[in-house]
Write a protein that holds these residues in place. Structure first.
Motif, PDB file in Angstrom:
ATOM      1  N   PHE A 406      -0.442  22.378   5.273  1.00  0.00           N
ATOM      2  CA  PHE A 406      -1.188  21.114   5.345  1.00  0.00           C
ATOM      3  C   PHE A 406      -0.327  19.945   4.872  1.00  0.00           C
ATOM      4  CE2 PHE A 406      -3.682  17.964   2.994  1.00  0.00           C
ATOM      5  CZ  PHE A 406      -4.551  17.530   3.979  1.00  0.00           C
ATOM      6  N   ASP A 407      -0.381  18.854   5.624  1.00  0.00           N
ATOM      7  CA  ASP A 407       0.370  17.637   5.287  1.00  0.00           C
ATOM      8  C   ASP A 407      -0.626  16.489   5.198  1.00  0.00           C
ATOM      9  OD1 ASP A 407       1.976  15.387   5.141  1.00  0.00           O
ATOM     10  OD2 ASP A 407       3.473  16.168   6.539  1.00  0.00           O
ATOM     11  N   ASN A 408      -0.884  16.004   3.995  1.00  0.00           N
ATOM     12  CA  ASN A 408      -1.920  14.981   3.821  1.00  0.00           C
ATOM     13  C   ASN A 408      -1.563  13.649   4.463  1.00  0.00           C
ATOM     14  OD1 ASN A 408       0.010  14.026   2.045  1.00  0.00           O
ATOM     15  ND2 ASN A 408      -1.224  14.304   0.195  1.00  0.00           N
ATOM     16  N   ARG A 409      -0.302  13.464   4.847  1.00  0.00           N
ATOM     17  CA  ARG A 409       0.080  12.205   5.502  1.00  0.00           C
ATOM     18  C   ARG A 409      -0.614  12.046   6.856  1.00  0.00           C
ATOM     19  NH1 ARG A 409       6.510  12.775   5.281  1.00  0.00           N
ATOM     20  NH2 ARG A 409       5.872  14.922   5.774  1.00  0.00           N
ATOM     21  N   ILE A 410      -0.889  13.158   7.527  1.00  0.00           N
ATOM     22  CA  ILE A 410      -1.490  13.097   8.860  1.00  0.00           C
ATOM     23  C   ILE A 410      -2.940  12.618   8.800  1.00  0.00           C
ATOM     24  CG2 ILE A 410      -2.180  14.538  10.844  1.00  0.00           C
ATOM     25  CD1 ILE A 410       0.331  16.199  10.329  1.00  0.00           C
ATOM     26  N   TYR A 411      -3.588  12.787   7.650  1.00  0.00           N
ATOM     27  CA  TYR A 411      -5.010  12.456   7.520  1.00  0.00           C
ATOM     28  C   TYR A 411      -5.257  11.310   6.545  1.00  0.00           C
ATOM     29  CZ  TYR A 411      -5.356  16.951   9.845  1.00  0.00           C
ATOM     30  OH  TYR A 411      -5.215  17.987  10.748  1.00  0.00           O
ATOM     31  N   THR A 412      -4.207  10.573   6.199  1.00  0.00           N
ATOM     32  CA  THR A 412      -4.367   9.491   5.246  1.00  0.00           C
ATOM     33  C   THR A 412      -5.274   8.391   5.803  1.00  0.00           C
ATOM     34  OG1 THR A 412      -3.217   7.870   3.884  1.00  0.00           O
ATOM     35  CG2 THR A 412      -2.300   8.291   6.064  1.00  0.00           C
ATOM     36  N   VAL A 413      -5.984   7.722   4.918  1.00  0.00           N
ATOM     37  CA  VAL A 413      -6.824   6.593   5.325  1.00  0.00           C
ATOM     38  C   VAL A 413      -6.146   5.260   4.998  1.00  0.00           C
ATOM     39  CG1 VAL A 413      -8.933   7.916   5.020  1.00  0.00           C
ATOM     40  CG2 VAL A 413      -8.056   6.579   3.112  1.00  0.00           C
ATOM     41  N   MET A 414      -4.936   5.335   4.488  1.00  0.00           N
ATOM     42  CA  MET A 414      -4.231   4.111   4.096  1.00  0.00           C
ATOM     43  C   MET A 414      -3.502   3.473   5.283  1.00  0.00           C
ATOM     44  SD  MET A 414      -2.803   5.023   0.282  1.00  0.00           S
ATOM     45  CE  MET A 414      -1.646   6.268   0.843  1.00  0.00           C
ATOM     46  N   LEU A 415      -3.407   2.175   5.248  1.00  0.00           N
ATOM     47  CA  LEU A 415      -2.742   1.414   6.302  1.00  0.00           C
ATOM     48  C   LEU A 415      -1.624   0.561   5.735  1.00  0.00           C
ATOM     49  CD1 LEU A 415      -5.822   0.028   8.272  1.00  0.00           C
ATOM     50  CD2 LEU A 415      -4.391   1.958   8.921  1.00  0.00           C
ATOM     51  N   THR A 416      -0.568   0.404   6.503  1.00  0.00           N
ATOM     52  CA  THR A 416       0.475  -0.553   6.132  1.00  0.00           C
ATOM     53  C   THR A 416      -0.028  -1.967   6.430  1.00  0.00           C
ATOM     54  OG1 THR A 416       1.487  -0.541   8.318  1.00  0.00           O
ATOM     55  CG2 THR A 416       2.250   1.140   6.741  1.00  0.00           C
ATOM     56  N   LYS A 417       0.693  -2.942   5.928  1.00  0.00           N
ATOM     57  CA  LYS A 417       0.309  -4.337   6.190  1.00  0.00           C
ATOM     58  C   LYS A 417       0.337  -4.633   7.687  1.00  0.00           C
ATOM     59  CE  LYS A 417       1.778  -6.213   1.738  1.00  0.00           C
ATOM     60  NZ  LYS A 417       2.701  -7.145   1.032  1.00  0.00           N
ATOM     61  N   GLN A 418       1.344  -4.078   8.378  1.00  0.00           N
ATOM     62  CA  GLN A 418       1.443  -4.305   9.822  1.00  0.00           C
ATOM     63  C   GLN A 418       0.255  -3.678  10.563  1.00  0.00           C
ATOM     64  OE1 GLN A 418       3.860  -3.132   7.863  1.00  0.00           O
ATOM     65  NE2 GLN A 418       5.470  -4.717   7.955  1.00  0.00           N
ATOM     66  N   GLU A 419      -0.164  -2.506  10.117  1.00  0.00           N
ATOM     67  CA  GLU A 419      -1.300  -1.826  10.754  1.00  0.00           C
ATOM     68  C   GLU A 419      -2.592  -2.594  10.511  1.00  0.00           C
ATOM     69  OE1 GLU A 419       0.412   2.762  10.681  1.00  0.00           O
ATOM     70  OE2 GLU A 419      -0.666   1.961   8.946  1.00  0.00           O
ATOM     71  N   LYS A 420      -2.756  -3.105   9.309  1.00  0.00           N
ATOM     72  CA  LYS A 420      -3.949  -3.908   9.017  1.00  0.00           C
ATOM     73  C   LYS A 420      -4.003  -5.144   9.917  1.00  0.00           C
ATOM     74  CE  LYS A 420      -3.959  -2.720   4.102  1.00  0.00           C
ATOM     75  NZ  LYS A 420      -3.759  -3.267   2.743  1.00  0.00           N
ATOM     76  N   TYR A 421      -2.843  -5.758  10.088  1.00  0.00           N
ATOM     77  CA  TYR A 421      -2.782  -6.950  10.926  1.00  0.00           C
ATOM     78  C   TYR A 421      -3.184  -6.611  12.366  1.00  0.00           C
ATOM     79  CZ  TYR A 421      -0.941 -10.989  13.427  1.00  0.00           C
ATOM     80  OH  TYR A 421      -0.823 -12.077  14.243  1.00  0.00           O
ATOM     81  N   LYS A 422      -2.678  -5.489  12.886  1.00  0.00           N
ATOM     82  CA  LYS A 422      -3.014  -5.088  14.249  1.00  0.00           C
ATOM     83  C   LYS A 422      -4.512  -4.805  14.369  1.00  0.00           C
ATOM     84  CE  LYS A 422      -1.985  -1.856  17.996  1.00  0.00           C
ATOM     85  NZ  LYS A 422      -1.307  -0.615  18.450  1.00  0.00           N
ATOM     86  N   HIS A 423      -5.091  -4.125  13.378  1.00  0.00           N
ATOM     87  CA  HIS A 423      -6.520  -3.841  13.398  1.00  0.00           C
ATOM     88  C   HIS A 423      -7.342  -5.121  13.484  1.00  0.00           C
ATOM     89  CE1 HIS A 423      -6.808   0.542  11.809  1.00  0.00           C
ATOM     90  NE2 HIS A 423      -5.672   0.371  12.450  1.00  0.00           N
TER      91      HIS A 423
END
Length: 532
Positions: A406-423
């Motif tokens: 299991f790799d918790n990075r694949i299911y993270t709920v956190m976003l980078t600043k760039q991802e937040k901007y795109k959202h």
């Protein structure tokens, strides 16, 4: 509605493990519903299933056959099948633990809350759009309104059904046609009784639909192609003298099994007795009654999608608050639906923990594949080991495989600043055409993570069919309380690749080969739960 089947060659040596479609994504445990080669001992040592007093025997047998050790008291468990827990308890789940509920499902599981949510959709979008549940009044607060309606209703239409808001298996349900029969000062719901049910051989029946939701945001819904048709054990009559006959007016198996006239059906293919499989019912209606079954099923799918959308906003808030990983939750609902004599479906209730007890061969024919496919769709990974490295575990499986656990990075709920901007940019788009093409340009790591989990789910459908999202379900997006970026993402993905999935999968494979999906937000980026 869409059913996707990908004939993917399994390249792993061991039959108890299945690869992801994508490189640099850990494999999944392949649940076994029969006798197969056991997983290596060092792998089995990592698999713990937390038992519960309500864990169905079907689930217990399946996870045991797969290699899990079932324990009553266990802190390092990977999965469980238990009753709903309080929202605060979800926060204690570790990233690698998968629970069979989402927080906040009382919004759909309680009859009073369910009605309030559907009523809100009616008020916003019109009575006709969400006319999916019989008119309901919640007492004592709606007593005055009910009394006014009662006085304006013709005597021949004054048939109502009384239900406790949180009971199940027919407990406390009764039919009335006189106002004085309604209890005073008792929390109940009073629902318009469907007087014109569709009858088979003179008997009333309802449908049990099994609905799997693997994600709230984005909303992903799967409907099992099979289910149950449950018949009342006495021929139907609307004569007021019969209203106390629970064997006539209630279709619950838990009620009718006590009738001496109840006939058990153990043949999943037979149209006999008082319980049929849904597949058998559809064949019967098509052959014997000349019914357009496809049209009926489309109306059922519409009902399921609208019901889930009516509670999506409240569910999403609970999930955002309580879950720290997208891996933690999933839910299998039991929708109880009645068809009237015009074949219009009416939602009676939604069960958060539908019974999986198998009292007959017919039940097993429906529920064993249901559980098997459910656990494979939601996808369980091998938890990490403190004692053995990934390389050592890979060799246990018969080949060098990386990653394994299991790799918790694949299911993270956190976003980078760039991802937040795109959202934020796409959420504010006024029309579908504004995001349909552009949202798939320059896929972010978060985009890729959602899409690879989605595509891996679609390889395991079995007896399920995907009903949301599909290339046609964008018409439902207008009913959501808020624009959801990930709903937009999957809508655009389905629109572009629904008839050429291999092309989309190949794109994701190339991105995963570069490990772009493993790039996650750093703590100093002030990442939050916006990804939900």
């Amino acid at each position: 509605m869409t059913k996707t089947v990908l004939n993917k060659k399994e390249s792993l040596t061991h039959p108890g493990i299945r690869r992801s479609l994508f490189p640099n994504v850990p494999p999944y445990i392949k649940f076994s519903n029969g006798v197969s080669k056991p997983l290596p001992r060092n792998i089995r040592k990592l698999l713990r299933w937390k038992d519960s007093r309500i864990t169905p025997l079907i689930v217990r047998n399946l996870v045991k056959n797969t290699g899990f050790l079932i324990k009553d008291e266990c802190l390092c468990w990977s999965g469980t099948w238990a009753n709903q827990i309080k929202c605060v308890q979800y926060k204690t789940l570790h990233d690698h633990q998968k629970f069979n509920h989402f927080p906040g499902t009382f919004q759909i599981g309680r009859k009073d809350y369910l009605w309030r949510n559907i009523q809100a959709m009616k008020a916003k979008f019109g009575e006709r759009k969400f006319d999916i549940m019989p008119t309901t009044y919640i007492l004592p607060q709606d007593r005055k309104t009910l009394r006014n309606i009662w006085e304006k209703t013709k005597p021949e239409d004054q048939y109502w059904i009384i239900k406790p808001p949180a009971a199940y298996r027919g407990d406390g349900i009764k039919i009335c046609h006189k106002y004085k029969q309604i209890p005073k000062n008792t929390p109940i719901i009073v629902q318009k009784y469907i007087q014109n049910p569709y009858l088979i051989n003179g008997n009333k029946f309802d449908l049990r639909l099994y609905v799997l939701v693997t994600s709230v945001n984005p909303l992903r819904i799967y409907l099992c192609e099979n289910g149950l048709a449950r018949f009342a054990s006495v021929k139907y009559s609307i004569d007021p003298k019969t209203l106390n006959d629970r064997f006539m007016h209630l279709t619950n198996y838990s009620v009718n099994k006590f009738n001496a006239k109840y006939v058990t059906n153990s043949d999943a293919q037979a149209c006999v007795g008082h319980k049929w499989t849904l597949k058998t019912l559809w064949k019967f209606l098509e052959k014997e009654h000349g019914i357009n079954v496809k049209k009926v099923r489309e109306s059922l799918i519409d009902l399921v999608i609208k019901t889930m959308i009516s509670v999506e906003d409240s569910l999403n808030k609970s999930v955002c608050t309580a879950l720290r990983s997208r891996y933690n939750g999933y839910e299998m609902f039991g929708f109880d639906v009645l068809l009237d004599n015009n074949l219009k479906p009416w939602l009676l209730e939604v069960n958060v923990s539908p019974s999986l007890q198998s009292s007959s061969l017919l039940d097993k024919a429906v529920k064993e594949p249901l559980v098997y496919d459910t656990l494979n769709i939601v996808g369980f990974h091998i938890p990490a080991s403190k004692r053995l490295s990934e390389e050592e575990l890979a060799l246990e499986l018969g080949e060098v495989l990386n990653p394994v656990c299991f790799d918790n990075r694949i299911y993270t709920v956190m976003l980078t600043k760039q991802e937040k901007y795109k959202h934020l940019n796409f959420i504010n788009k006024a029309s579908r055409n504004e995001y349909l093409e552009k949202i798939l340009n320059d896929l972010t790591p978060d985009d890729i993570r959602h899409l690879i989990v989605y595509e891996d789910e679609l390889t395991q459908l079995g007896t399920y069919e995907k009903i949301f999202p599909t290339a046609e379900t964008h018409k439902y997006l207008k009913y959501f309380e808020k624009n959801r970026y990930h709903n937009q993402l999957l809508d655009a993905w389905e629109t572009k690749y629904y008839n050429c999935r291999e092309k989309g999968i190949e794109l994701l494979k190339n991105l995963c080969q570069q490990k772009i999906h493993l790039r996650v937000a750093r703590k100093n980026e002030n990442a939050n739960l916006l990804a939900f």
